[in-house]
Design an enzyme around this catalytic site. Structure first.
Site, PDB file in Angstrom:
ATOM      1  N   SER A 173      22.903 -24.777  -4.715  1.00  0.00           N
ATOM      2  CA  SER A 173      21.493 -25.066  -4.976  1.00  0.00           C
ATOM      3  C   SER A 173      21.280 -26.545  -4.664  1.00  0.00           C
ATOM      4  CB  SER A 173      21.213 -24.812  -6.465  1.00  0.00           C
ATOM      5  OG  SER A 173      20.020 -25.436  -6.889  1.00  0.00           O
ATOM      6  N   TYR A 220      23.216 -24.840 -15.569  1.00  0.00           N
ATOM      7  CA  TYR A 220      22.966 -24.495 -14.166  1.00  0.00           C
ATOM      8  C   TYR A 220      23.432 -25.635 -13.248  1.00  0.00           C
ATOM      9  CZ  TYR A 220      20.329 -22.515 -10.188  1.00  0.00           C
ATOM     10  OH  TYR A 220      19.962 -21.976  -8.979  1.00  0.00           O
TER      11      TYR A 220
END
Ligand code: NDP
Length: 253
Positions: A145, A158
């Site tokens: 990401s 995350y």
């Protein structure tokens, strides 16, 4: 011919989280390039992905597995191999998103997120490696990401997991690149999928994010297909341990 290098005919791809969103788009692209596809999800409700793959004349298998549960992960690649004969391409894509201020972040959720994003990626890579090493060929693609590079807001698990995936990618590549396995990581920016809905619809964060994307729009999941096929194919045989961003320019800003 250069385009022949991108062909995946006869290859078998395992895409975790292939039921929707980015996983579905990558599964469709891999099938268009010639691969048969196994999608691994909690719910095994991947009917749309099945249609995409089968419309290319490729085989599709829907496998149920909560990749956050070590006991459910155990033997998964053996089960795929028993059914499909081989695993050539592994896309570690399944993901969840949990947002809490760090001071309130429940440890159980932190552990769960780490299991789904990080532990599963290592576990499936380890399960796939023996047959890939034996053949001297294999492709592992981890889905990171832009949070592989940034801390984000209220997403400590995350961000930690996505940073760790870059380290895992490089570490595995260092061990396996000279033995024929390419391990790389795709780092997508903001794409229009279910996991992103809460951000996109947030009256404050939604416009802030959009305003910061140089391309001026969220990504379309289908725009990941070309990069996934490249990293799954012989066209990327000298690409090892790379984290490749695809983010509408987000990180360049
Ligand atoms: P979606 O929520 O749209 O899809 C997630 C997929 O993962 C679903 O098929 C879901 O299946 C599966 N999944 C989730 N948890 C589990 C689990 N425990 N076991 C098995 N399967 C699971 O997400 P996206 O497509 O947006 O995201 C895919 C990946 O891309 C994630 O790793 C995410 O972090 C990453 N990413 C996404 C970005 C975006 O903007 N969308 C940006 C950057 C990275 P089921 O419902 O059956 O559990």
């Amino acid at each position: 011919m250069i385009l022949d290098l991108f062909k995946l005919d006869g290859r078998v791809a395992v895409v975790t989280g292939g039921g929707r969103g980015l996983g579905q788009a990558m599964a469709g692209a891999l099938a268009q390039a010639g691969a048969d596809v196994v999608s691994v999800t909690r719910t095994a409700q991947s009917e749309q992905t099945r249609k995409l793959v089968e419309s290319c004349g490729r085989t599709f298998v829907d496998m149920q597995c909560d990749v956050g549960q070590p006991s459910e992960r155990a033997g998964l690649i053996d089960r795929v191999t028993a059914q499909m004969g081989r695993v050539d391409i592994l896309v570690n894509n399944a993901g969840i998103f949990q947002r809490h201020p760090p001071e309130d972040y429940p440890l159980a959720e932190f552990d769960e997120l780490m299991q789904v994003h990080l532990h599963a990626a290592f576990d499936f890579s380890q399960q796939s490696a023996p047959q890939m090493l034996k053949r001297g060929r294999g492709k592992i693609i981890n889905i990171g990401s832009v949070l592989t590079f940034e801390g984000g807001l209220n997403i400590p698990a995350y961000a930690a997991a996505k940073h760790a995936l870059a380290g895992l990618t490089k570490s595995l590549a260092n061990s396996w690149s000279h033995r024929g396995i390419n391990v790389n990581c795709i780092a997508p920016g903001y794409f229009d999928t279910q996991v992103a809905d809460s951000l996109k619809d947030d009256p404050v964060r939604g416009p802030q994010i959009l305003d910061r994307i140089p391309a001026g729009r969220w990504g379309d999941p289908d725009e990941l297909g070309g990069l996934a096929v490249f990293l799954a194919s012989d066209a990327s045989n000298y690409v090892h341990g790379s984290v490749i961003t695809i983010d509408g320019g987000w990180l360049a800003r």
